[in-house]
Write an enzyme that holds these catalytic residues in place. Structure first.
Site, PDB file in Angstrom:
ATOM      1  N   ASN A 139      37.256   2.521  25.117  1.00  0.00           N
ATOM      2  CA  ASN A 139      35.799   2.663  24.931  1.00  0.00           C
ATOM      3  C   ASN A 139      35.522   3.423  23.640  1.00  0.00           C
ATOM      4  O   ASN A 139      34.784   2.967  22.770  1.00  0.00           O
ATOM      5  CB  ASN A 139      35.155   3.435  26.086  1.00  0.00           C
ATOM      6  CG  ASN A 139      35.331   2.726  27.413  1.00  0.00           C
ATOM      7  OD1 ASN A 139      35.687   1.547  27.442  1.00  0.00           O
ATOM      8  ND2 ASN A 139      35.092   3.438  28.491  1.00  0.00           N
ATOM      9  N   ASP A 140      36.143   4.618  23.535  1.00  0.00           N
ATOM     10  CA  ASP A 140      35.931   5.400  22.319  1.00  0.00           C
ATOM     11  C   ASP A 140      36.532   4.711  21.105  1.00  0.00           C
ATOM     12  O   ASP A 140      35.976   4.760  20.010  1.00  0.00           O
ATOM     13  CB  ASP A 140      36.533   6.804  22.476  1.00  0.00           C
ATOM     14  CG  ASP A 140      35.500   7.769  23.039  1.00  0.00           C
ATOM     15  OD1 ASP A 140      34.359   7.757  22.539  1.00  0.00           O
ATOM     16  OD2 ASP A 140      35.834   8.528  23.965  1.00  0.00           O
TER      17      ASP A 140
ATOM     18  N   CYS B 169      43.189   2.587  29.473  1.00  0.00           N
ATOM     19  CA  CYS B 169      42.348   3.041  30.582  1.00  0.00           C
ATOM     20  C   CYS B 169      40.868   2.953  30.262  1.00  0.00           C
ATOM     21  O   CYS B 169      40.059   3.552  30.941  1.00  0.00           O
ATOM     22  CB  CYS B 169      42.730   4.445  30.998  1.00  0.00           C
ATOM     23  SG  CYS B 169      42.458   5.644  29.708  1.00  0.00           S
TER      24      CYS B 169
ATOM     25  N   ARG C 237      26.613 -43.859  32.287  1.00  0.00           N
ATOM     26  CA  ARG C 237      26.914 -42.530  32.814  1.00  0.00           C
ATOM     27  C   ARG C 237      27.599 -41.680  31.751  1.00  0.00           C
ATOM     28  O   ARG C 237      28.525 -42.118  31.098  1.00  0.00           O
ATOM     29  CB  ARG C 237      27.870 -42.629  34.004  1.00  0.00           C
ATOM     30  CG  ARG C 237      27.566 -43.763  34.932  1.00  0.00           C
ATOM     31  CD  ARG C 237      28.629 -43.927  36.012  1.00  0.00           C
ATOM     32  NE  ARG C 237      28.764 -42.776  36.869  1.00  0.00           N
ATOM     33  CZ  ARG C 237      29.726 -42.647  37.779  1.00  0.00           C
ATOM     34  NH1 ARG C 237      30.668 -43.581  37.903  1.00  0.00           N
ATOM     35  NH2 ARG C 237      29.778 -41.571  38.531  1.00  0.00           N
TER      36      ARG C 237
ATOM     37  N   HIS D  15      22.067 -29.463  43.719  1.00  0.00           N
ATOM     38  CA  HIS D  15      22.219 -28.788  42.432  1.00  0.00           C
ATOM     39  C   HIS D  15      22.353 -27.273  42.614  1.00  0.00           C
ATOM     40  O   HIS D  15      23.273 -26.645  42.097  1.00  0.00           O
ATOM     41  CB  HIS D  15      21.000 -29.113  41.556  1.00  0.00           C
ATOM     42  CG  HIS D  15      21.050 -28.488  40.195  1.00  0.00           C
ATOM     43  ND1 HIS D  15      20.429 -27.295  39.917  1.00  0.00           N
ATOM     44  CD2 HIS D  15      21.670 -28.872  39.056  1.00  0.00           C
ATOM     45  CE1 HIS D  15      20.654 -26.977  38.656  1.00  0.00           C
ATOM     46  NE2 HIS D  15      21.404 -27.929  38.109  1.00  0.00           N
TER      47      HIS D  15
ATOM     48  N   ARG E 216      43.356  13.935  32.819  1.00  0.00           N
ATOM     49  CA  ARG E 216      42.879  14.178  31.458  1.00  0.00           C
ATOM     50  C   ARG E 216      42.185  15.532  31.392  1.00  0.00           C
ATOM     51  O   ARG E 216      41.334  15.838  32.231  1.00  0.00           O
ATOM     52  CB  ARG E 216      41.896  13.076  31.051  1.00  0.00           C
ATOM     53  CG  ARG E 216      41.351  13.289  29.638  1.00  0.00           C
ATOM     54  CD  ARG E 216      40.455  12.159  29.213  1.00  0.00           C
ATOM     55  NE  ARG E 216      39.190  12.182  29.915  1.00  0.00           N
ATOM     56  CZ  ARG E 216      38.240  11.261  29.737  1.00  0.00           C
ATOM     57  NH1 ARG E 216      38.444  10.255  28.912  1.00  0.00           N
ATOM     58  NH2 ARG E 216      37.107  11.341  30.395  1.00  0.00           N
TER      59      ARG E 216
END
Ligand code: ADP
Ligand code: MG
Ligand code: MG
EC number: 2.7.9.1
Length: 914
Positions: free
Chosen positions: A807-808, A870, A103, A478, A648
């Site tokens: 992000n930027d 953010c 096994r 499974h 913003r």
């Protein structure tokens, strides 16, 4: 030179005394299975004796080009002789043979990834010994045919279907439905057929050691050779494709290796007083404190998970008088294991002629709902602390819990029922194979994978499917186990689905319905129901249990060293999202984007401001925008009364608000073609000229963010007036406590910020005088450009807070345009291993370094400031932890549905810091 110890014994010696050498702490040495077999033996539980070959041995073998390292085979030989002595039987003995299982077992559980060989040691002579000893020829031949079948498939890669087909044919000839109804003669016949399959499908060129006198491949009779080949195959399976894929998906190192357990066989296939089963100490689907699992009478090993016959629920075990005693013992062992591991345990057992044997245990995988319920119950039962409870639920699991459900208002007609194997609802087109699933998803379709039962080769398809449906197999099959692990909805054992995967169709018994590939179905994995067509879905809200756990998470994350907490805010730009986020536990709004407020029916107004050359039209448009924006902020600040709302200023390039010039060009061409002249055409042409005039080559790096405010100061004047007058009105007229903050986007030069701040403060001052109220509106900077990070100490002198737009920042640190990169080359980079993760999903080291640098520069020059994140990363568990631990930020802000995940991740970050 002494060779390193590479074999560890477990279980009893001949005199019954335990001689176990390992224990549960040796996970990385012995693998999970080996370490826990040793632990169970130490606890005095009935474990068939055996030995474990260490993980390091596997790596040594692999690293030296699949060659055995010196001394290792000697140690294995010695351990084998020792096991023979302990069992009082010899491998291959024609009178009374010892049989073993081989096994695999890696340090992390990898369900279905590695292969096991049972009944090793049988050959034409020893099978006779087994018959004599057991007086049970049927059992002996069944064991032998299973051994040939597994060994051929696992060790030599012979196609499993060849054996299954021979088996089916044999059943047909014998006129029986189940394997367990085949007679000793049938099985003996099968052994010959299986050996022939072996001869025809194994190449002696690849395996010269298997050549017989005639030069054909012969099934190996020598148990020592059987054992060596089986161990080598387990070692080799560490590097098979599906194991590598699983490790990659789960972030497990390729260098760990797998251990091999060689263990004396016990037999669940010795007749009606024998059985085999799998069980959990609690319900792994919903967490209820009850025994959970399945067993099969007169069966061996994998039969339970393979869904070959339908299993019985474990709760029925004691009801059967033959198994009463073993069932009671099993229940008491459940208790022992749970209090020992202090967690839900997953168990494999076999009953041989009424006697119980424990074959495996590990801490059990569970659904998100179960994880939360179990964690809370165990705190109440005094087994674990609140911190442990919070630490045990992973953000990924929580995410799963917030999965979509069938909209309760939807009118549904149930097409079929199955077992509720993994929660969440799925809607998609039917596909019948893993490859088809992958192809369909690559072309942008959503699919559900419909299979008889899944196996590890289906993993790729299972990963991309919305959900998994099988017609066979139980809740520990499974499909069920994998789906729960991946957080994918799954219904299994849908017996009325008669699947023909070749013809790509499924008949629904009891109806004359036939479904084809591409037909849409929906199912609910928490209820086990299947519906024809697409059912509308809703996203779940917090349950009571989740609420409790998150409240504990909050206690942890808000109570950091030096009174420093880790806060969670939300990105929301309308009162509905804001309200939702509050119900999810957000503390404030970290980012209110104002551009969304300019869309829909307001697009017209901003368009006339941007495009008109007439000053009167422009100022009328601004006045109109002021009015609607003021209304927006009134309702936002009311919803968020007493809580910060970071607004913003307008950020995107203005042409994003304009019509598509291509469409306009087309309509001009139409007008021209129709011969139209005059007013309309002239107007359209001049509009196109102005729109074209606004076009930029690189809008992402163009006229946007603070640059807009500097070039069109009317915009910030209007926006700040809307913010300030909404706040002033609420304060003065409604006695509320509005707390707006103004954030300037895309600053790279300190003076950009300084000049805009002057404008902002001018307006705030005017509004204060007009309303006769004092306003305190902090003005901060969005840090999202590398230059801003580098001069953060200077900017900090003029700012009240920093919020990182990751992000930027990721775009500009990498020089990757997000829109292009994610569609075009990042997938290739991931595939080629150039990148480990998509940097737009999980924060990149270098970007994090920028954030960290800016935070420390900022803190030094202006200690009063607060720091947040953010970007999209604010909702990613791994990134959240790193922002807090490595970059020293105070909060993250994310989309409403990510807020619970962020609260939990923040608590995990805090726990790691303690
Ligand atoms: P997996 O890691 O895929 O669960 P296992 O090594 O646990 O593989 O074995 C597969 C099946 O064979 C299990 O049902 C297990 O209980 C059974 N099995 C393994 N070793 C023995 C043994 N010595 N005697 C009887 N059954 C065994
Ligand atoms: Mg197992
Ligand atoms: Mg930005």
């Amino acid at each position: 030179m002494e060779t390193e110890k590479c074999v560890y014994r477990f279980g009893a010696a001949a005199d019954g005394v335990d001689v176990t050498e390992g224990d549960a702490s040796m996970n990385f040495v012995l693998g999970g299975k080996g370490a826990n077999l040793a632990e169970m033996a130490r606890l005095g539980l009935p474990v068939p004796p055996g030995f474990t070959i260490t993980c390091k041995t596997c790596m040594g073998y692999a690293n030296s080009g699949n060659e055995w390292q010196q001394g290792v085979l000697d140690q294995i030989d010695a351990a084998t002789r020792d096991l023979e002595e302990r069992m009082g039987k010899r491998l291959g003995d024609p009178d009374d043979p010892l049989l073993v299982s081989v096994r695999s077992g890696a340090p992390f559980s990898m369900p279905g990834m590695m292969d096991t060989v049972l009944n090793l040691g049988l050959n034409d002579e020893s099978v006779q010994g087994l018959i004599r000893q057991t007086e049970n020829p049927r059992f002996a031949w069944d064991s032998y045919r299973r051994f040939i079948q597994m060994f051929s498939n696992v060790v030599l890669g012979v196609d499993a279907d060849l054996f299954e087909n021979a088996l089916s044919k044999r059943r047909l000839i014998a006129g029986v439905r189940q394997d367990s109804d085949l007679s000793a003669e049938d099985l003996c016949q099968l052994v010959s057929e299986f050996k022939a399959i072996f001869r025809d499908n194994v190449s002696v060129l690849l395996h010269p050691e298997l050549a017989d006198a005639a030069g054909d491949a012969a099934f190996p009779a020598d148990p020592a050779l059987q054992l060596r080949l089986a161990i080598q195959a387990v070692f080799g399976s560490w590097l098979n494709e599906r194991a590598c894929l699983y490790r990659k998906q789960n972030g497990i190192s390729d260098d760990l290796g797998t251990a091999v357990n060689v263990q004396a066989m016990v037999f669940g296939n010795k007749g009606e007083s024998s059985a085999t089963g799998v069980a959990f100490t609690r319900n792994a689907a919903d967490g209820t404190k009850e025994f959970y699992g399945d067993f099969l009478v007169n069966a061996q090993g994998e039969d339970v998970v393979a869904g070959i016959r339908n299993t019985e629920p474990i709760s029925q075990l004691k009801a059967n008088p033959t198994f009463k005693e073993a069932g009671e013992q099993l229940e008491s062992i459940f208790g022992i294991l749970e209090s020992h591991y202090r967690d839900i345990c997953d168990i494999e057992f076999t009953i041989e002629q009424g006697k119980l044997w424990m074959l495996q245990t590990r801490v059990g995988k569970r659904t998100a709902a179960a994880a939360i319920k179990i964690a809370i119950d165990m705190v109440e039962e005094g087994i674990i602390t609140r911190e442990e409870a919070v630490g045990r639920v992973s953000p990924k699991q929580l995410d799963q819990l917030l999965h979509p459900q069938f909209d309760p208002a939807a009118d549904i007609e149930v097409l079929a029922c199955g077992l509720n194997a993994s929660p969440g609802a799925a809607v998609g087109e039917i596909v019948f194979s893993s490859d088809d699933a992958v192809k369909a998803v690559a072309s942008g379709r959503r699919v559900v994978l419909v299979r008889w039962e899944t196996n590890p080769d289906d993993l790729k398809g299972m990963t991309v499917a919305e959900g998994i449906l099988t017609s066979h197999g139980g809740k520990t099959s499974h499909a069920a186990v994998i789906a729960r692990g991946m957080g994918t909805p799954c219904v299994c054992g849908v017996e009325s689905f008669q699947i023909d995967a070749k013809a790509k169709e499924v008949r629904i018994s009891g109806t004359d319905l036939v479904l084809h590939e591409g037909d849409v179905i929906s199912f609910d994995g928490a209820r086990g129901i299947v519906v024809l067509g697409a059912v509308p879905l809703t996203t779940a809200s917090l349950t009571k249990d989740l609420d409790t756990l998150l409240a504990w998470a909050d206690e942890i994350r808000l109570d950091g060293p030096d009174g420093r907490g880790f806060h969670v805010r939300v990105n929301a730009d309308n009162p509905k999202d804001a309200g939702l986020a509050l119900s999810f536990g957000a503390e404030a709004i970290g980012l209110c984007r104002t551009e969304h407020m300019f869309l829909g029916d307001r697009k017209q107004i901003i368009q006339s401001f941007i495009l008109s050359e007439d000053a009167a039209v422009r100022s009328a448009a601004l006045a109109q925008l002021l009015e609607v924006q003021t209304d927006d902020f009134l309702s936002m600040f009311r919803t968020m009364n007493g809580r910060d709302v970071v607004v913003r200023l307008l950020d995107p390039p203005l042409h994003e608000f304009l019509d598509d010039p291509r469409e306009l060009a087309v309509s001009i061409a139409r007008l021209e073609a129709s011969g139209a002249e005059g007013e309309r055409l002239l107007e359209a042409r001049s509009l196109l000229r102005r729109i074209d005039g606004m076009a930029e080559s690189n809008p992402m790096l163009g006229l946007r963010g603070v640059r807009l405010s500097l070039l069109y100061p009317e915009l910030p004047l209007m926006q700040v007036r809307a913010i300030a007058s909404a706040a002033a009105a609420l304060k003065r007229d409604e006695g509320l406590d509005p707390r707006p903050e103004i954030m300037v986007p895309l600053v790279s030069v300190t003076r950009e910020h300084v000049q805009v701040r002057d404008v902002i403060e001018g307006v705030i001052g005017q509004v204060e005088r007009e309303y006769g109220v004092k306003l305190e509106i902090p003005v901060g900077t969005m840090i999202e450009l590398p230059r801003a990070c580098l001069v953060a100490d200077q900017i900090a002198k003029h700012a009240d807070f920093f919020c990182f737009g990751t992000n930027d920042l990721t775009q500009t640190v990498f020089g990757f345009s997000r829109d292009d990169a994610e569609a075009k080359f990042i997938p290739v980079y991931l595939h080629k291993g150039i990148l480990d993760v998509n940097p737009f999903e999980t924060i990149d080291d270098a970007v994090l370094e920028m954030v960290s640098m800016a935070v420390s520069k900022g803190r030094e020059s202006n200690p009063a400031m607060s720091y947040g994140v953010c970007g999209e990363h604010g909702g990613d568990p791994l990134s959240i932890k790193r922002f807090f631990k490595d970059a020293n930020v105070d909060y993250v802000s994310c989309s409403p549905y990510r807020v619970p995940v962020a609260r939990l991740s923040a608590a995990h970050a805090m726990l790691e810091l303690r």
